[in-house]
Design a protein around this motif. Structure first.
Motif, short mmCIF file in Angstrom:
data_model
loop_
_atom_site.label_atom_id
_atom_site.label_comp_id
_atom_site.label_asym_id
_atom_site.label_seq_id
_atom_site.Cartn_x
_atom_site.Cartn_y
_atom_site.Cartn_z
N THR A 120 0.85 -1.20 0.00
CA THR A 120 0.00 0.00 0.00
C THR A 120 0.88 1.24 0.00
OG1 THR A 120 -1.75 -1.15 1.22
CG2 THR A 120 -1.80 1.26 1.23
N VAL A 121 0.58 2.15 -0.91
CA VAL A 121 1.36 3.39 -1.04
C VAL A 121 0.63 4.53 -0.33
CG1 VAL A 121 2.38 5.04 -2.65
CG2 VAL A 121 2.28 2.60 -3.25
N THR A 122 1.36 5.28 0.46
CA THR A 122 0.82 6.44 1.16
C THR A 122 1.45 7.71 0.60
OG1 THR A 122 0.50 5.17 3.19
CG2 THR A 122 0.56 7.58 3.39
N VAL A 123 0.61 8.69 0.28
CA VAL A 123 1.10 10.00 -0.17
C VAL A 123 1.24 10.89 1.06
CG1 VAL A 123 0.69 11.99 -1.66
CG2 VAL A 123 -0.07 9.70 -2.38
N LYS A 124 2.47 11.24 1.39
CA LYS A 124 2.71 12.06 2.58
C LYS A 124 2.50 13.54 2.31
CE LYS A 124 6.35 11.17 5.00
NZ LYS A 124 7.79 10.92 5.35
N ARG A 125 2.85 13.97 1.07
CA ARG A 125 2.74 15.40 0.77
C ARG A 125 2.74 15.60 -0.73
NH1 ARG A 125 6.29 20.51 1.20
NH2 ARG A 125 8.14 19.18 1.05
N LYS A 126 1.99 16.59 -1.21
CA LYS A 126 1.99 17.00 -2.61
C LYS A 126 2.32 18.48 -2.68
CE LYS A 126 -1.58 13.77 -4.27
NZ LYS A 126 -2.89 13.67 -4.99
N PHE A 127 3.13 18.86 -3.66
CA PHE A 127 3.47 20.28 -3.82
C PHE A 127 4.07 20.49 -5.20
CE2 PHE A 127 6.98 18.02 -1.92
CZ PHE A 127 8.11 18.49 -2.55
N ASN A 128 4.20 21.74 -5.59
CA ASN A 128 4.84 22.09 -6.86
C ASN A 128 6.17 22.77 -6.60
OD1 ASN A 128 2.66 21.10 -8.30
ND2 ASN A 128 1.65 23.10 -8.43
N TYR A 129 7.15 22.45 -7.44
CA TYR A 129 8.47 23.06 -7.34
C TYR A 129 9.15 23.00 -8.70
CZ TYR A 129 13.39 23.74 -6.16
OH TYR A 129 14.69 24.20 -6.14
N GLU A 136 5.63 13.19 -2.25
CA GLU A 136 6.47 12.40 -1.35
C GLU A 136 5.68 11.16 -0.96
OE1 GLU A 136 7.48 14.96 1.88
OE2 GLU A 136 8.88 16.17 0.69
N LEU A 137 6.22 9.99 -1.29
CA LEU A 137 5.52 8.73 -1.09
C LEU A 137 6.24 7.85 -0.09
CD1 LEU A 137 4.94 7.81 -4.86
CD2 LEU A 137 3.46 9.18 -3.38
N THR A 138 5.51 6.92 0.47
CA THR A 138 6.10 5.89 1.32
C THR A 138 5.30 4.61 1.18
OG1 THR A 138 6.87 5.39 3.58
CG2 THR A 138 4.76 6.55 3.36
N TRP A 139 5.96 3.48 1.35
CA TRP A 139 5.28 2.18 1.39
C TRP A 139 6.05 1.24 2.30
CZ3 TRP A 139 7.18 4.05 -3.38
CH2 TRP A 139 8.33 3.42 -3.90
N TYR A 143 9.32 -6.25 5.71
CA TYR A 143 10.50 -6.23 6.57
C TYR A 143 11.11 -4.83 6.51
CZ TYR A 143 12.54 -6.69 1.94
OH TYR A 143 12.85 -6.49 0.61
N GLY A 144 11.77 -4.44 7.57
CA GLY A 144 12.49 -3.18 7.59
C GLY A 144 11.59 -1.97 7.78
N ARG A 145 12.22 -0.81 7.81
CA ARG A 145 11.51 0.47 7.93
C ARG A 145 10.86 0.83 6.59
NH1 ARG A 145 13.78 3.70 12.50
NH2 ARG A 145 15.19 2.30 13.66
N PRO A 146 9.89 1.74 6.60
CA PRO A 146 9.19 2.09 5.35
C PRO A 146 10.12 2.66 4.28
CG PRO A 146 7.96 2.87 7.26
CD PRO A 146 9.29 2.40 7.77
N VAL A 147 9.82 2.34 3.04
CA VAL A 147 10.52 2.91 1.89
C VAL A 147 10.01 4.32 1.65
CG1 VAL A 147 11.04 2.66 -0.57
CG2 VAL A 147 10.66 0.62 0.85
N GLU A 148 10.90 5.24 1.39
CA GLU A 148 10.51 6.60 1.01
C GLU A 148 10.88 6.83 -0.44
OE1 GLU A 148 12.23 9.37 3.74
OE2 GLU A 148 11.13 8.56 5.48
#
Length: 446
Positions: A120-129, A136-139, A143-148
């Protein structure tokens, strides 16, 4: 099992019988008995307080010395050329007969773990630059800590875009991952500014790719950045003070702390590799498995055309491109930068300059190193190398280029391979980036 696959397996077994049992036994006993040498130029000075000064040994000379002394030349003489499952062997006439056997054997030797869980993918933040829409995504893997990860595409883009999985480098800098090739604000860490200046001529190349009309995903590879080994999670070994790494009461982004962590991680990579071998997998397999998950995520996005996905990267990113591009046909176009040579080059001259991510035990018996990448034939494939790259010897880089050209020509698709050489050391500069981007455009934007 189809009749054709059975025939291919029979060909492979018949070819295996040509190798003497004594050599096979010897290699099986010695393949994992590796000396814990530093893996990158950045860590060799810390461990030995010196750097190699001798010139690369030419491959056609009467060699009596090598990285492993007088053992090297004898081992090199035992290596079959072409290896057993090389498409260059006369027993193979078309890729349809050859590829299933070669791919299956590579998969076996790599020992890639199977990840069955739904991610499952979580969107932490959306912005323009900088003209880009950034997420910014995480899943979480099992095993292990979440992937960023960072996802980028042009602002106000619509429809399904061609996409690139951007694969960051190694460089002996395991504290960082995705940040090495991206830029998401004007406030970059000074070590990232320095890294992009030295390796990428000051560019965040993933951003430049997105600006050309691509959806780009860059994730932290296994054992890097968010996926790194945290010292606070360790048990059983100690390697001196690691300063503030992983602590909540101090600043892990301090330059001194990052450099201390990178030095520690350089030594710990040997431990990780041995532990992974003990589990029946390999560093290569773990990285490949996590890169495939990122490819799954990119392919599933509604704003991405899954039939127009490419991947690429420099150095460790080039190595990841070799394995992901060679093993996964969803990668429709691939560009390997600064990571192409032969197994003999690693054996005799340059094994110490490379990460454990390179080595899958026994794979050299079946495929020459460039032929791992050649498993993707006839899909578009580019390799970019630097003539003065000290991580390899030029004669063996040239040989690897010849091997890939031969594979694509024999398959009837010479136009699908491009091997380019540039003056300079280990880098992915603006000229190389532009050539790589044009290659992607040629095959993914049609």
């Amino acid at each position: 099992m189809s009749h054709q696959v059975f025939k291919n397996m029979k060909k492979s077994m018949n070819t295996d019988d040509q190798i003497q049992g004594s050599r096979r036994d010897f290699l099986s006993k010695t393949a994992l008995a590796s000396v814990a040498l530093p893996l990158l130029p950045g860590t060799i000075s810390a461990a030995f307080n010196n750097t190699p000064t001798s010139k690369p040994l030419p491959m056609n000379a009467d060699i009596s010395k090598s990285l492993i002394g007088q053992y090297g030349p004898w081992l090199a003489s035992q290596m079959q050329d072409p290896p057993k499952l090389s498409f260059r062997n006369d027993i193979w006439s078309n890729i349809q007969d050859w590829k299933p056997s070669a791919h299956a054997k590579a998969q076996e030797q790599i020992g890639e773990p199977l990840i069955k869980e739904t991610i499952t993918v979580t969107v932490k933040r959306k912005f323009n630059y900088d003209g880009l829409h950034i997420e910014e995504l995480t899943w979480q893997l099992p095993y292990g800590r979440p992937v960023e990860a960072i996802f980028m595409k042009p602002e106000n883009s619509t429809g399904k875009l061609p996409a690139i999985l951007g694969l960051h480098d190694h460089a002996g800098k395991k504290y960082f991952g995705k940040r090495k090739i991206t830029k998401t604000s004007d406030n970059q860490h000074p070590l990232i500014v320095e890294h992009q200046k030295s390796d990428y001529e000051g560019r965040a190349w993933a951003n430049e790719m997105a600006k050309r009309g691509y959806a780009v995903l860059v994730h932290d590879a296994f054992s890097f950045a968010s996926r790194r080994v945290f010292y606070e999670d360790m048990a059983g070994i100690e390697w001196g003070p690691l300063k503030a790494e992983g602590r909540t009461d101090e600043n892990p982004e301090d330059v001194r702390n990052i450099e201390a962590y990178n030095e520690w991680a350089g030594h710990h990579e040997h431990v990780m590799a041995k532990s992974l071998f003990s589990a029946g997998t390999s560093y290569t397999g773990m990285v490949l498995a996590e890169d495939r998950i990122a490819l799954d995520i990119l392919s599933a996005r509604k704003d991405v055309d899954p039939e127009r996905i490419g991947c690429g990267g420099l150095s460790g990113g080039g190595l990841r491109t070799v394995f992901l591009g060679g093993m996964d046909a969803r990668i429709k176009c691939a560009v390997c930068v600064g990571f192409m040579s032969t197994w003999k080059d690693f054996l005799l001259n340059r094994s110490y300059t490379h990460t454990w991510m390179t080595y899958a035990p026994g794979l050299a018996n079946y495929l020459e190193f460039p032929e791992i990448f050649g498993l993707r034939v006839p899909l578009p494939t580019m390799v970019q190398s630097n003539n003065q790259d000290g991580l390899y010897t030029l004669p063996e880089m040239k040989k690897a280029d010849d091997i890939l050209a031969e594979v694509f020509t024999k398959a009837g698709h010479p136009e699908k391979y491009s091997g380019k050489f540039y003056d300079g050391g280990h880098k992915f500069d603006v000229q190389m980036q532009n050539d790589a981007f044009d290659w992607f455009d040629n095959w993914l934007r049609q």
